[in-house]
Design a protein around this motif. Structure first.
Motif, short mmCIF file in Angstrom:
data_model
loop_
_atom_site.label_atom_id
_atom_site.label_comp_id
_atom_site.label_asym_id
_atom_site.label_seq_id
_atom_site.Cartn_x
_atom_site.Cartn_y
_atom_site.Cartn_z
N VAL A 53 -22.62 11.20 -24.62
CA VAL A 53 -22.20 11.15 -23.45
C VAL A 53 -21.00 11.29 -23.93
O VAL A 53 -20.14 10.31 -24.61
CB VAL A 53 -22.25 10.15 -22.31
N ALA A 54 -19.88 12.49 -23.59
CA ALA A 54 -18.36 12.49 -24.32
C ALA A 54 -17.50 12.49 -23.40
O ALA A 54 -17.80 12.54 -22.40
CB ALA A 54 -18.18 14.06 -24.96
N GLN A 55 -16.26 11.25 -23.67
CA GLN A 55 -15.56 11.58 -22.53
C GLN A 55 -14.14 11.63 -22.58
O GLN A 55 -14.31 11.76 -24.23
CB GLN A 55 -15.86 9.98 -22.00
N SER A 56 -12.97 11.92 -21.99
CA SER A 56 -11.93 12.51 -22.67
C SER A 56 -10.86 12.20 -21.79
O SER A 56 -11.30 12.49 -20.15
CB SER A 56 -11.63 13.92 -23.29
N PRO A 57 -9.66 12.23 -21.64
CA PRO A 57 -9.32 11.33 -23.19
C PRO A 57 -9.28 10.29 -23.32
O PRO A 57 -9.96 9.87 -22.11
CB PRO A 57 -7.80 11.39 -23.20
N ARG A 58 -9.76 9.46 -24.38
CA ARG A 58 -9.82 8.04 -24.62
C ARG A 58 -8.80 6.84 -23.68
O ARG A 58 -9.83 5.97 -23.69
CB ARG A 58 -10.33 8.30 -25.87
N TYR A 59 -7.80 7.24 -23.76
CA TYR A 59 -6.71 6.58 -22.98
C TYR A 59 -5.53 7.58 -22.49
O TYR A 59 -5.80 9.02 -23.26
CB TYR A 59 -6.00 5.86 -24.36
N LYS A 60 -5.37 7.06 -21.36
CA LYS A 60 -4.27 7.65 -20.56
C LYS A 60 -3.71 7.06 -19.85
O LYS A 60 -3.71 5.36 -19.34
CB LYS A 60 -4.97 8.38 -19.57
N PHE A 74 -9.63 12.56 -15.34
CA PHE A 74 -10.07 12.21 -16.95
C PHE A 74 -11.81 13.33 -16.57
O PHE A 74 -12.09 14.21 -15.16
CB PHE A 74 -10.65 10.98 -16.43
N TRP A 75 -12.23 13.27 -17.99
CA TRP A 75 -13.72 14.71 -18.40
C TRP A 75 -14.85 13.67 -18.52
O TRP A 75 -14.69 13.14 -19.26
CB TRP A 75 -13.00 15.55 -18.82
N CYS A 76 -15.81 14.79 -18.50
CA CYS A 76 -17.44 14.27 -18.84
C CYS A 76 -18.39 15.36 -19.16
O CYS A 76 -18.28 16.26 -18.57
CB CYS A 76 -17.59 13.02 -17.73
N ASP A 77 -18.72 14.84 -20.44
CA ASP A 77 -19.88 16.06 -21.00
C ASP A 77 -21.04 15.23 -20.78
O ASP A 77 -21.27 14.46 -21.78
CB ASP A 77 -19.64 16.81 -22.00
N PRO A 82 -17.55 6.46 -23.89
CA PRO A 82 -17.38 5.36 -24.45
C PRO A 82 -16.31 4.73 -23.15
O PRO A 82 -15.22 3.51 -23.46
CB PRO A 82 -16.28 5.80 -25.81
N GLY A 83 -15.39 5.91 -22.38
CA GLY A 83 -14.31 5.15 -21.10
C GLY A 83 -13.73 5.59 -21.92
O GLY A 83 -13.31 6.08 -22.52
N LYS A 126 -16.46 0.49 -26.14
CA LYS A 126 -17.72 1.01 -26.21
C LYS A 126 -17.81 1.15 -24.59
O LYS A 126 -17.55 0.31 -24.25
CB LYS A 126 -18.53 0.46 -27.21
N GLY A 127 -18.99 2.25 -24.55
CA GLY A 127 -19.59 2.70 -23.15
C GLY A 127 -20.65 0.77 -23.24
O GLY A 127 -21.42 0.34 -24.40
N PRO A 128 -21.51 -0.13 -22.31
CA PRO A 128 -22.32 -0.59 -21.86
C PRO A 128 -23.72 0.26 -22.84
O PRO A 128 -23.75 1.72 -22.40
CB PRO A 128 -22.38 -0.55 -20.34
N ALA A 129 -23.85 -0.48 -23.27
CA ALA A 129 -25.34 0.09 -23.73
C ALA A 129 -26.92 -0.45 -23.49
O ALA A 129 -26.98 -2.30 -23.12
CB ALA A 129 -25.56 0.39 -25.66
N LEU A 130 -27.64 -0.34 -22.62
CA LEU A 130 -28.87 -0.18 -21.98
C LEU A 130 -29.46 -1.68 -23.42
O LEU A 130 -30.37 -1.24 -24.53
CB LEU A 130 -29.99 0.37 -22.29
#
Lengths: 115, 115
Positions: free
Chosen positions: A4-11, A21-24, A108-109, B42-46
């Motif tokens: 899972v991709a997220q951006s940005p990593r920090y804001k 925030f964006w999530c793919d 990764p959040g 990192k994000g949580p992982a099962l």
């Protein structure tokens, strides 16, 4: 391995500003979740999508938060205006099989700091 | 109101020792109990999950013990290693038929394994 991709990593933003925030999600995953994780606590669900439809947004502060998943693929979470208490990690997760919550995969959040 | 209560908040174990993290819940509708592992940034992982039709599930060094009558479940990490140092979250969910059940997370346990 697909992620899972997220951006940005920090804001970092100032109070009363708008942030997005964006999530793919992982390709083919129909279910998408946005969570908020306050430092020292577990993730808390904000909104859940099944394809492009909202399944659960009962914990989303709708006066300032909005989420969309227009084509049932990627998603955007917006906060307007941001408040100091919104500082947290925003996690996106996706799931492949309806009815099987155990298939949630987290990104990764995005760590948000509101000044 | 915390749906899932987790303890301890932090845990320090020597390499090779056993790490035990406990969780308790009240909602008898919960029927799915996963554990997630989260490393910094990192994000949580099962990690491992259990349903209440069994009292124990083991995967490698990780074991979930489940006590339905006491509404408690725990994670045991055998032969703990420095690489296990992370934050562990228990969670619970109630399936809702054709829609996915919301995951309720505990507050997390920060595990440190000393070499």
């Amino acid at each position: 391995e697909a992620e899972v991709a997220q951006s940005p990593r920090y804001k970092i933003t100032e109070k009363s500003q708008a942030v997005a925030f964006w999530c793919d999600p992982i390709s083919g995953h129909a279910t998408l979740y946005w969570y908020r994780q306050i430092l020292g606590q577990g993730p808390e669900l904000l909104v859940q999508f099944q394809d492009e439809s909202v399944v659960d947004d009962s914990q989303l502060p709708k006066d300032r938060f909005s989420a969309e998943r227009l084509k049932g693929v990627d998603s955007t979470l917006k906060i307007q205006p941001a408040e100091l208490g919104d500082s947290a990690m925003y996690l996106c997760a996706s799931s492949s099989a309806a009815g099987l919550v155990e298939t949630q995969y987290f990104g990764p959040g995005t760590r948000l700091l509101v000044l | 109101q915390q749906q899932v209560k987790q303890s301890p908040q932090s845990l320090i174990v020597q390499k090779g020792g056993i790490s035990i993290i406990n969780c308790a819940y009240e909602n008898t509708a919960f029927d799915y109990f996963p554990w997630y592992q989260q490393f910094p940034g990192k994000g949580p992982a099962l990690l491992i999950a259990i349903r209440p039709d069994v009292s124990e599930k083991k995967e490698g060094r990780f074991t979930i013990s489940f006590n339905k009558s006491a509404k408690q479940f725990s994670l045991h990490i055998m032969d703990s290693q420095p690489g296990d140092s992370a934050t562990y979250f228990c969670a619970a969910s109630a399936d809702r038929g054709s829609t996915l059940g919301r995951l309720y997370f505990g507050r997390g346990t920060q595990l440190t394994v000393w070499p």
